[in-house]
Design a protein around this motif. Sequence first.
Motif, PDB file in Angstrom:
ATOM      1  N   ALA A 144       0.835  -1.206   0.000  1.00 37.28           N
ATOM      2  CA  ALA A 144       0.000   0.000   0.000  1.00 37.28           C
ATOM      3  C   ALA A 144       0.870   1.257   0.000  1.00 37.28           C
ATOM      4  O   ALA A 144       0.483   2.291  -0.552  1.00 37.28           O
ATOM      5  N   PRO A 148      -2.758   6.395  -3.514  1.00 37.58           N
ATOM      6  CA  PRO A 148      -4.068   6.061  -2.947  1.00 37.58           C
ATOM      7  C   PRO A 148      -5.190   5.990  -3.992  1.00 37.58           C
ATOM      8  O   PRO A 148      -6.047   5.102  -3.935  1.00 37.58           O
ATOM      9  N   ILE A 170     -13.534  -2.584  10.604  1.00 37.31           N
ATOM     10  CA  ILE A 170     -12.670  -1.574  11.232  1.00 37.31           C
ATOM     11  C   ILE A 170     -12.258  -2.068  12.616  1.00 37.31           C
ATOM     12  O   ILE A 170     -13.112  -2.227  13.489  1.00 37.31           O
ATOM     13  N   PHE A 227      -7.677  -3.676   6.506  1.00 38.22           N
ATOM     14  CA  PHE A 227      -8.052  -2.275   6.663  1.00 38.22           C
ATOM     15  C   PHE A 227      -6.930  -1.484   7.329  1.00 38.22           C
ATOM     16  O   PHE A 227      -6.505  -0.437   6.843  1.00 38.22           O
ATOM     17  N   PHE A 228      -6.437  -2.008   8.432  1.00 36.81           N
ATOM     18  CA  PHE A 228      -5.400  -1.283   9.166  1.00 36.81           C
ATOM     19  C   PHE A 228      -4.110  -1.189   8.347  1.00 36.81           C
ATOM     20  O   PHE A 228      -3.470  -0.124   8.295  1.00 36.81           O
ATOM     21  N   SER A 229      -3.739  -2.288   7.677  1.00 32.29           N
ATOM     22  CA  SER A 229      -2.483  -2.282   6.912  1.00 32.29           C
ATOM     23  C   SER A 229      -2.542  -1.255   5.794  1.00 32.29           C
ATOM     24  O   SER A 229      -1.547  -0.585   5.499  1.00 32.29           O
ATOM     25  N   ILE A 230      -3.721  -1.138   5.148  1.00 26.91           N
ATOM     26  CA  ILE A 230      -3.840  -0.151   4.069  1.00 26.91           C
ATOM     27  C   ILE A 230      -3.698   1.268   4.649  1.00 26.91           C
ATOM     28  O   ILE A 230      -2.966   2.097   4.109  1.00 26.91           O
ATOM     29  N   CYS A 231      -4.379   1.519   5.775  1.00 24.13           N
ATOM     30  CA  CYS A 231      -4.247   2.842   6.402  1.00 24.13           C
ATOM     31  C   CYS A 231      -2.775   3.119   6.707  1.00 24.13           C
ATOM     32  O   CYS A 231      -2.248   4.198   6.407  1.00 24.13           O
ATOM     33  N   PHE A 232      -2.117   2.155   7.287  1.00 22.12           N
ATOM     34  CA  PHE A 232      -0.708   2.295   7.675  1.00 22.12           C
ATOM     35  C   PHE A 232       0.155   2.552   6.426  1.00 22.12           C
ATOM     36  O   PHE A 232       0.964   3.494   6.380  1.00 22.12           O
ATOM     37  N   VAL A 276      -0.733   3.575   3.361  1.00 20.23           N
ATOM     38  CA  VAL A 276      -1.034   4.846   2.680  1.00 20.23           C
ATOM     39  C   VAL A 276      -0.412   5.998   3.473  1.00 20.23           C
ATOM     40  O   VAL A 276       0.192   6.924   2.903  1.00 20.23           O
ATOM     41  N   ALA A 277      -0.504   5.913   4.806  1.00 16.41           N
ATOM     42  CA  ALA A 277       0.078   6.986   5.630  1.00 16.41           C
ATOM     43  C   ALA A 277       1.598   7.040   5.428  1.00 16.41           C
ATOM     44  O   ALA A 277       2.175   8.129   5.336  1.00 16.41           O
TER      45      ALA A 277
END
Length: 440
Positions: free
Chosen positions: A80, A85, A149, A167-172, A174-175
């Motif tokens: 990710a 994004p 979530i 979900f969390f890995s993508i957020c991480f 992308v951040a």
Amino acid sequence: MSADAGVKKGFMSWYFQSNLLIRILIGLVLGAVVGIALGAADPALAKGFSNNARFFGDLFIRLLKMIMVPVVFFSLVGGAASIAPSHLGRVGVKILAFYLITSAVAVLIGLILANFIQPGLNFNVAGDPAAQVTVRTAPSLGAVILAIIPTNPVESLAKGDVLPIIFFSICFGVAISLVKDATNAKTAQAAEVLFETFTAAADTMYKIVAGVMQYAPVGVFVLIAIVFAEQGSKAIGPLLLVTLTVYIGLTIHLVVCYGGCLGVFGLGLGAFLRKATQPMITAFVTRSSSGTLPITLRATEERMGAPRSIASFSLPLGATINMDGTAIYLGVCAMFIGYATNAPLTLAQQAIVVVTATLASIGTAGVPGAGAIMLLMVMESIGMEVQAGTAIAAAYAMILGIDALLDMGRTSLNVTGDMVGTVIIAKQEKTLDQAVWDAK
Ligand code: ASP
């Protein structure tokens, strides 16, 4: 095989230096032969074998499970972080559409075939008061979305809940990619290091996967022998037709639907299957899409040339929601129960099955036997509730008796569908490494 390369000459070198795939295939065939022979010779002997050999099969499954969460987490964060994004969103929509459409097609194939072959016709199954069944009701859509979530990502990682981990890995990830572009040079550099660390960690996990696969021939042999020793003979009797119908359906879906999709993008089914053999066999014997995930990820990246930015996302997602094999199984078995209880499904009921079986396959967990639980929901949706003591429950119990055999085939197709989706989306996005795909 690269994992074989560094092995020095030793007393096991004949093992490590021979072709891994051939060793796995030998394990598969020998396991089936030994299992069928044991089951046919003496049920007590077969039982004794299962009890004693199970340890060696469980060893393989535990090794796979050990690496499942780290592989998904590290490769998805790295994946990710390496993709814009907006691009990730576009890929996500395409892969979801592919998963949904192919699952609906799979149910249709199952239903059409069952209309032709009519498994269970003239069975006249009667109620059996001993049949015990508990029906699960479907959770609401809101609950399903909220469950994606995580309230505590560490807890999700510890429990191995794939959707919250995704979900969390993508957020991480992308951040990380956003911080890499930070104006503060030091922060940007640190984020770059973080990204490279995750990428290296994922590669390290793949090294472990390669090591675990060296044990696969033994694990495959034992797991397959146990299933055939315990169930082989049951499927040969009256249930032969339902087993055949499911397997014909799986084959048609593989050749027509997947072969067609690959063909549209100029990719050959034969080449695909050669590269997909390890994950397909692993899924076949472990009966778990999630358990097979480390092998699926490695094969799709290293043998098919799909980029990590797509595969690390589409494969864990597919292992959780894309179950075409299960969809076929649900269609065929709903029809079987109808025929066996002298209440063949009407066209209207079959239309409902298309919708509910597609949704049920999405809700099926990638673990052994999960599809059989979903069959209860599908039956309920057409007003044929599986209640203890009824003929419907008796017919359902017959299917449960051979579930492991049906589960092997459907799980293998489930995993295959994830790989097909990943490869064609990668090809369409022009990110498939053609040199890797063209390599033998
Ligand atoms: N065992 C299947 C899988 O892991 C799910 C099912 O039971 O249908 O994909």
